[in-house]
Scaffold this motif. Structure first.
Motif, mmCIF file in Angstrom:
data_model
loop_
_atom_site.group_PDB
_atom_site.id
_atom_site.type_symbol
_atom_site.label_atom_id
_atom_site.label_comp_id
_atom_site.label_asym_id
_atom_site.label_seq_id
_atom_site.Cartn_x
_atom_site.Cartn_y
_atom_site.Cartn_z
ATOM 1 N N TYR A 1 0.845 -1.191 0.000
ATOM 2 C CA TYR A 1 0.000 0.000 0.000
ATOM 3 C C TYR A 1 0.879 1.239 0.000
ATOM 4 O O TYR A 1 1.870 1.287 0.722
ATOM 5 N N HIS B 1 -11.900 2.022 -4.523
ATOM 6 C CA HIS B 1 -11.330 3.143 -3.769
ATOM 7 C C HIS B 1 -11.129 4.378 -4.656
ATOM 8 O O HIS B 1 -11.177 5.511 -4.187
ATOM 9 N N VAL C 1 -13.076 5.281 -7.227
ATOM 10 C CA VAL C 1 -14.319 5.814 -7.798
ATOM 11 C C VAL C 1 -14.566 7.236 -7.265
ATOM 12 O O VAL C 1 -14.485 7.471 -6.071
ATOM 13 N N GLY C 2 -14.829 8.141 -8.179
ATOM 14 C CA GLY C 2 -15.115 9.520 -7.777
ATOM 15 C C GLY C 2 -13.877 10.407 -7.688
ATOM 16 O O GLY C 2 -13.990 11.613 -7.507
ATOM 17 N N SER C 3 -12.682 9.797 -7.818
ATOM 18 C CA SER C 3 -11.448 10.585 -7.744
ATOM 19 C C SER C 3 -10.947 10.911 -9.150
ATOM 20 O O SER C 3 -11.516 10.466 -10.147
ATOM 21 N N GLN D 1 -21.028 -0.837 -5.454
ATOM 22 C CA GLN D 1 -20.516 0.516 -5.699
ATOM 23 C C GLN D 1 -20.233 0.722 -7.195
ATOM 24 O O GLN D 1 -20.626 1.731 -7.779
ATOM 25 N N LYS E 1 -15.939 3.592 6.079
ATOM 26 C CA LYS E 1 -15.870 2.591 5.004
ATOM 27 C C LYS E 1 -17.144 2.617 4.163
ATOM 28 O O LYS E 1 -17.097 2.508 2.937
ATOM 29 N N GLU F 1 -17.037 5.544 1.923
ATOM 30 C CA GLU F 1 -16.130 5.335 0.793
ATOM 31 C C GLU F 1 -16.806 4.510 -0.301
ATOM 32 O O GLU F 1 -16.663 4.805 -1.486
ATOM 33 N N THR F 2 -17.535 3.484 0.111
ATOM 34 C CA THR F 2 -18.139 2.611 -0.897
ATOM 35 C C THR F 2 -19.398 3.232 -1.520
ATOM 36 O O THR F 2 -20.002 2.640 -2.397
ATOM 37 N N ALA G 1 -19.038 6.392 -2.716
ATOM 38 C CA ALA G 1 -18.434 7.395 -3.605
ATOM 39 C C ALA G 1 -18.798 7.102 -5.054
ATOM 40 O O ALA G 1 -18.752 5.961 -5.497
ATOM 41 N N TYR H 1 -3.546 1.123 7.491
ATOM 42 C CA TYR H 1 -3.321 1.476 6.078
ATOM 43 C C TYR H 1 -4.647 1.715 5.372
ATOM 44 O O TYR H 1 -4.769 2.585 4.508
ATOM 45 N N ASP I 1 -6.018 5.060 6.386
ATOM 46 C CA ASP I 1 -5.263 6.061 5.632
ATOM 47 C C ASP I 1 -5.800 6.172 4.206
ATOM 48 O O ASP I 1 -6.048 7.259 3.697
ATOM 49 N N ARG I 2 -5.996 5.008 3.592
ATOM 50 C CA ARG I 2 -6.475 4.992 2.207
ATOM 51 C C ARG I 2 -7.869 5.616 2.104
ATOM 52 O O ARG I 2 -8.187 6.306 1.156
ATOM 53 N N TRP J 1 -7.571 9.268 2.165
ATOM 54 C CA TRP J 1 -7.155 9.730 0.826
ATOM 55 C C TRP J 1 -8.346 9.733 -0.104
ATOM 56 O O TRP J 1 -8.472 10.604 -0.960
ATOM 57 N N ASN J 2 -9.226 8.752 0.053
ATOM 58 C CA ASN J 2 -10.424 8.723 -0.778
ATOM 59 C C ASN J 2 -11.268 9.973 -0.540
ATOM 60 O O ASN J 2 -11.722 10.617 -1.478
ATOM 61 N N ARG K 1 -9.348 12.800 -2.185
ATOM 62 C CA ARG K 1 -9.254 12.748 -3.644
ATOM 63 C C ARG K 1 -10.617 12.774 -4.323
ATOM 64 O O ARG K 1 -10.692 12.944 -5.529
ATOM 65 N N THR K 2 -11.683 12.599 -3.562
ATOM 66 C CA THR K 2 -13.008 12.785 -4.150
ATOM 67 C C THR K 2 -13.557 14.167 -3.771
ATOM 68 O O THR K 2 -14.750 14.435 -3.934
ATOM 69 N N GLU L 1 -2.592 15.243 8.200
ATOM 70 C CA GLU L 1 -1.783 15.478 6.988
ATOM 71 C C GLU L 1 -2.664 15.725 5.753
ATOM 72 O O GLU L 1 -2.242 16.375 4.811
#
Lengths: 302, 340
Positions: A86, A188, A190-192, A221, B220, B223-224, B226, B249, B252-253, B256-257, B260-261, B296
């Motif tokens: 990751y 993960h 999607v949408g970015s 999703q 979570k 995120e799903t 999005a 992790y 964290d991801r 970021w989602n 980034r969205t 961050e």
């Protein structure tokens, strides 16, 4: 139109980097030896190979710098990510693709590298290689047809993959650009800014170690974000080491996927050799392929 | 026009013709368009249904008794005691039970009996027209985040993020005070009281005052969602998130989602609830704390941030009104969130 980076000639240099998880040098040495001695290319080993910062193969800055350096070095004709893990999501928005856009080169890997594949295809329309990484070369793995398929892809040989029939396959023929990768990463994204457009494409997915309910949720999703309805075809790779909850989900992963795409009519093939296991053919993202799902066999060809 | 979409739209048109025209709510950032269902009065009926995981009557008894002691009546849905593997009945059964409760004018609030997984499998099967015409409170958290997010994005109707039937203790005499208090907070929210929360300050909070509509839930699940039509619009809002059982992790991801969205750049404030992080014994240490992971991502922004807010898969999980305007005030000595 997709831009395909130049195929490699004898003596060309492949850069090795670790943009995500850490990878000890000794796990990469066989890969380096085979590329140099057997394949006739040369290797340039990046500073992140063998480096460690906690979970990662260096700090974000170190991983970014190493990758950027390989991207901008005109002598490097391909970049092989030594492993996934990751970490690419953490640096993707900091990578400068300016020179790469002018001088495309092959970017190779899978799993976490799905972020790079998806981002580059979406934003720059440049082909990348979804393929085995350094670990696949170990324990004589370099001799198998899957690692060999990476070599053939880099040399520009057009290969036709032929795989076994599966009872859930849906017959048909589809032609389109091939895209896809690791399901958890695709969901993960999607949408970015790195999100995939799937309409008219042949889409492939694979995953490892996920809970069945989570596979189901990710497919919902994709479906609800309009990514499954207009495909030219669906290739279901390996879904290995699936986990179930104490209260069982009640369906196998194959059944979950079959049901998710039941209402569409494009061809679907299951158990295609693209996975976290040994069975992992090199696939060129963005390149046009023909998927033929027949009664007795399945073929995928450029 | 495709056959399927034609049929769906003609059904929708037919249903709509029997109802008064509804004002349009287009994913609005206009706070004045958000509506709250009416507060409950003594004798009102609360429906209990299970849109996700299965649950048996015995497991909801404590909740039934407690809710009746608040002066409300209970209607137990058909999904209680139903089971289809992990689910509280098939998709059709779960959708039908919830649909009946959405459409029954006598039911003034719907409490989801438990979470698990399954709401996303039925959300598109539901017809929300009657609910939109006469909103009622939908109550729950975790997987129920799907409904909070869907209502918020599409209709601007408030809902209650709180504990569910499976969190009511069988034996109240041994329950911790915070457990009782958080359950009582559901009744406060339903009764129309303006909510106010005092939180112990965390040294890594970012100070400030923010006014905005409160939205959020399980990270979570968010995120799903999005990219789907249930995806939240966070601009101008106060966002709260919580999660459980995820590796660092993965947390964290997920942040970021969010980044980034585009979900972190236009917030008014951020509330970080409980995060139970799973430890991966084979893997190396991630090297960052939850606070590092969050801070961050939002370095460039100046809005207030509060950690350790009492919301999540834990005992101190207070009822929060999603879709209702709140003020978040964080300072070194005091953190408050109040409905305004």
């Amino acid at each position: 139109m997709i831009k395909v980076p130049p195929y490699l000639q004898k003596g060309d240099t492949i850069g090795l980097v670790c943009p995500a998880g850490l990878m000890p040098v000794e796990r990469v040495s066989e890969c380096i030896r085979v590329i140099n001695e057997d394949w006739g290319f040369t290797t340039k080993v990046g500073t992140t190979v063998g480096r460690q910062y906690h979970y990662f193969s260096g700090t974000d800055e170190e991983r970014l710098e190493d990758f950027q350096h390989m991207l901008d070095d005109d002598n490097v004709k391909a970049i092989l990510c030594a492993r996934g893990g990751y970490g690419i999501s953490r640096i993707i928005d900091k990578i400068d693709f300016t020179r790469f856009k002018e001088n495309p080169k092959w970017i190779i890997g899978f799993s976490d590298v799905t972020v790079l594949h998806s981002h580059i295809y979406r934003n720059y329309n440049i082909s990348t290689l979804h393929a085995p990484m350094a670990n696949a070369f170990n324990e004589d793995g370099f001799k198998n047809e899957y690692v060999q398929s990476l070599r053939h892809a880099l040399e520009g040989k057009k290969i036709k993959y032929q795989v076994k029939q599966h009872e859930f396959n849906r017959k048909g023929e589809g032609i389109g650009e091939l895209i896809g990768g690791n399901l958890a990463l695709l969901a993960h994204l999607v949408g970015s800014d790195s999100d995939l457009k799937t309409k008219g494409r042949i889409f492939f997915i694979e995953d490892v170690g996920e809970y069945l309910y989570n596979i189901d949720r990710m497919l919902y999703q994709l479906k609800r974000s309009g990514k499954l309805d207009k495909l030219a075809g669906l290739i279901v790779g390996g879904f290995t080491d699936m986990k179930d909850t104490e209260r069982p989900f009640g369906q196998t992963v194959h059944e979950i996927i079959r049901d998710a795409v039941e209402e569409y009519d494009y061809p679907v093939c299951f158990d295609f050799p693209v996975s976290h296991e040994k069975e992992n053919y090199a696939l060129k993202i963005g390149v046009g392929y023909k998927l033929k799902v027949g009664k007795n066999k399945v073929t995928l060809e450029e | 026009m495709e056959r399927k979409s034609f049929i769906q739209s003609s059904v929708a048109a037919l249903t709509a013709s029997y109802l008064p025209a509804l004002p349009k709510f287009e994913d609005s950032e206009d706070e004045t368009l958000f509506v709250s269902p009416p507060a409950l009065k003594t004798g009102d009926i609360i429906g209990i249904t299970s849109p996700a995981g299965y649950i048996i009557t015995q497991e909801i008894q404590s909740a039934v008794k407690k809710i009746e002691s608040w002066g409300y009546k209970i209607k137990i849905g058909d999904t209680i005691d139903k089971r289809d593997f992990t689910f509280g009945g098939t998709d059709e059964e779960r959708a039908k039970d919830l649909q009946q409760m959405l459409d029954d004018p006598k039911i003034k609030a719907i409490m989801c009996a438990r979470g698990g997984y399954g709401a996303v499998r039925i959300v598109d099967k539901l017809n929300w027209e009657k609910f939109r015409a006469k909103p009622k409170w939908i109550i729950g958290f975790s997987d129920v985040t799907v409904f909070h997010s869907h209502l918020n994005r599409n209709f601007g109707i408030a809902s209650i993020h709180s504990k569910m039937c499976n969190s009511f203790p069988d034996d109240w005499s041994t329950a911790e005070p915070v457990q009782i208090e958080t359950i009582e907070s559901i009744q406060l929210a339903l009764s129309g009281v303006k909510m106010k929360y005092n939180v112990i300050p965390n040294s890594q909070n970012k100070p400030g005052i923010a006014d905005g509509v409160l939205i959020g839930g399980n990270l979570k699940t968010l995120e799903t969602l999005a990219g789907t039509k249930s995806d939240i619009n966070t601009a101008g809002k106060i966002l709260f998130v919580e999660d459980t059982g995820e590796y660092m992790y993965s947390v964290d991801r997920m942040f970021w989602n969010l980044k980034r969205t585009g979900k972190l750049s236009q917030l008014k404030g951020l509330i970080v609830g409980g995060f139970k992080i799973k430890v991966d014994e084979d893997a190396d240490d991630f090297g960052r704390t939850l606070q590092d992971v969050v801070l961050e991502k939002i370095k460039a922004y100046r809005y207030p941030v509060c950690f350790d807010f009492p919301v999540g898969h834990q005992k101190n999980n207070y009822a929060l009104k999603c879709g209702v305007k709140h003020r978040l005030n964080t300072s070194a000595t005091e953190v408050t969130l109040k409905e305004i």
